[in-house]
Design a protein around this motif. Structure first.
Motif, PDB file in Angstrom:
ATOM      1  N   GLU A  58     -53.054 -67.200 -20.318  1.00  0.00           N
ATOM      2  CA  GLU A  58     -53.322 -66.525 -19.046  1.00  0.00           C
ATOM      3  C   GLU A  58     -52.151 -65.654 -18.575  1.00  0.00           C
ATOM      4  N   THR A  59     -51.086 -65.595 -19.371  1.00  0.00           N
ATOM      5  CA  THR A  59     -49.892 -64.847 -18.964  1.00  0.00           C
ATOM      6  C   THR A  59     -49.745 -63.577 -19.785  1.00  0.00           C
ATOM      7  N   LEU A  60     -49.488 -62.469 -19.103  1.00  0.00           N
ATOM      8  CA  LEU A  60     -49.217 -61.210 -19.783  1.00  0.00           C
ATOM      9  C   LEU A  60     -47.718 -61.110 -20.048  1.00  0.00           C
ATOM     10  N   VAL A  61     -47.359 -60.709 -21.269  1.00  0.00           N
ATOM     11  CA  VAL A  61     -45.965 -60.430 -21.603  1.00  0.00           C
ATOM     12  C   VAL A  61     -45.864 -58.926 -21.792  1.00  0.00           C
ATOM     13  N   ASN A  62     -45.133 -58.307 -20.873  1.00  0.00           N
ATOM     14  CA  ASN A  62     -44.959 -56.863 -20.853  1.00  0.00           C
ATOM     15  C   ASN A  62     -43.625 -56.516 -21.512  1.00  0.00           C
ATOM     16  N   LEU A  63     -43.691 -55.793 -22.624  1.00  0.00           N
ATOM     17  CA  LEU A  63     -42.491 -55.303 -23.279  1.00  0.00           C
ATOM     18  C   LEU A  63     -42.223 -53.921 -22.705  1.00  0.00           C
ATOM     19  N   LEU A  64     -41.116 -53.769 -22.019  1.00  0.00           N
ATOM     20  CA  LEU A  64     -40.809 -52.528 -21.319  1.00  0.00           C
ATOM     21  C   LEU A  64     -39.572 -51.876 -21.916  1.00  0.00           C
ATOM     22  N   ALA A  65     -39.651 -50.585 -22.169  1.00  0.00           N
ATOM     23  CA  ALA A  65     -38.478 -49.850 -22.637  1.00  0.00           C
ATOM     24  C   ALA A  65     -37.352 -50.038 -21.636  1.00  0.00           C
ATOM     25  N   VAL A  66     -36.174 -50.396 -22.132  1.00  0.00           N
ATOM     26  CA  VAL A  66     -35.043 -50.699 -21.259  1.00  0.00           C
ATOM     27  C   VAL A  66     -34.687 -49.507 -20.368  1.00  0.00           C
ATOM     28  N   THR A  67     -35.005 -48.313 -20.797  1.00  0.00           N
ATOM     29  CA  THR A  67     -34.716 -47.130 -19.980  1.00  0.00           C
ATOM     30  C   THR A  67     -35.521 -47.109 -18.683  1.00  0.00           C
ATOM     31  N   GLU A  68     -36.630 -47.841 -18.640  1.00  0.00           N
ATOM     32  CA  GLU A  68     -37.469 -47.923 -17.444  1.00  0.00           C
ATOM     33  C   GLU A  68     -37.081 -49.089 -16.542  1.00  0.00           C
ATOM     34  N   ALA A  69     -36.245 -49.996 -17.041  1.00  0.00           N
ATOM     35  CA  ALA A  69     -35.916 -51.220 -16.315  1.00  0.00           C
ATOM     36  C   ALA A  69     -35.135 -51.017 -15.021  1.00  0.00           C
TER      37      ALA A  69
END
Length: 138
Positions: A58-69
């Protein structure tokens, strides 16, 4: 606030509720997307030029480009991957040793274990391309 089954009620809703999403910052988003697809065998449920999202139960794992962090966490600072581990994510498995064999066959380097812990569980751990530690446990 009325407590029930490990939660309280705040503004008419259970608090805390389930964790809906976890966002992990990645220096190499494409390598991370491939790793998560191959190692966990999960399809991408959402993807754009700066993120890839996978569903773990039930959990989403969002991989985000570090440049957007920085925009996401401001005014906090984004730590470098070599700054040290601050958390680990744990997945329950039926057989830690068998899962380690499977992970190794997928090219994953097991960094710890398998080992029996003093608190009664067997664990092993590995890192994703962003340096995040994943533990498997029984």
């Amino acid at each position: 606030m009325e407590a029930s089954a490990g939660t309280a009620e705040v503004a008419g809703r259970a608090w805390p509720g389930a964790i809906g999403a976890i966002t992990l910052f990645m220096e190499d988003l494409e390598a991370a997307r491939r790793f998560y697809g191959e190692v966990f065998g999960l399809p991408v449920v959402f993807e754009d030029e700066s993120s890839a999202v996978f569903r773990f139960g039930e959990t989403l794992v969002n991989l985000l480009a570090v440049t957007e962090a920085p925009e996401l966490v401001a005014p906090a600072a984004v730590a470098r991957p070599d700054a040290g581990v601050r958390f680990q994510l744990t997945l329950e498995v039926d057989d830690v040793d068998a899962m380690c064999e499977d992970l190794r066959a997928r090219g994953v380097d097991i960094v710890s274990g398998p080992q029996d812990r003093p608190w009664g569980i067997r664990t092993a751990s590995f890192r994703d391309p962003g340096g995040h530690v994943w533990e498997i446990a029984k």
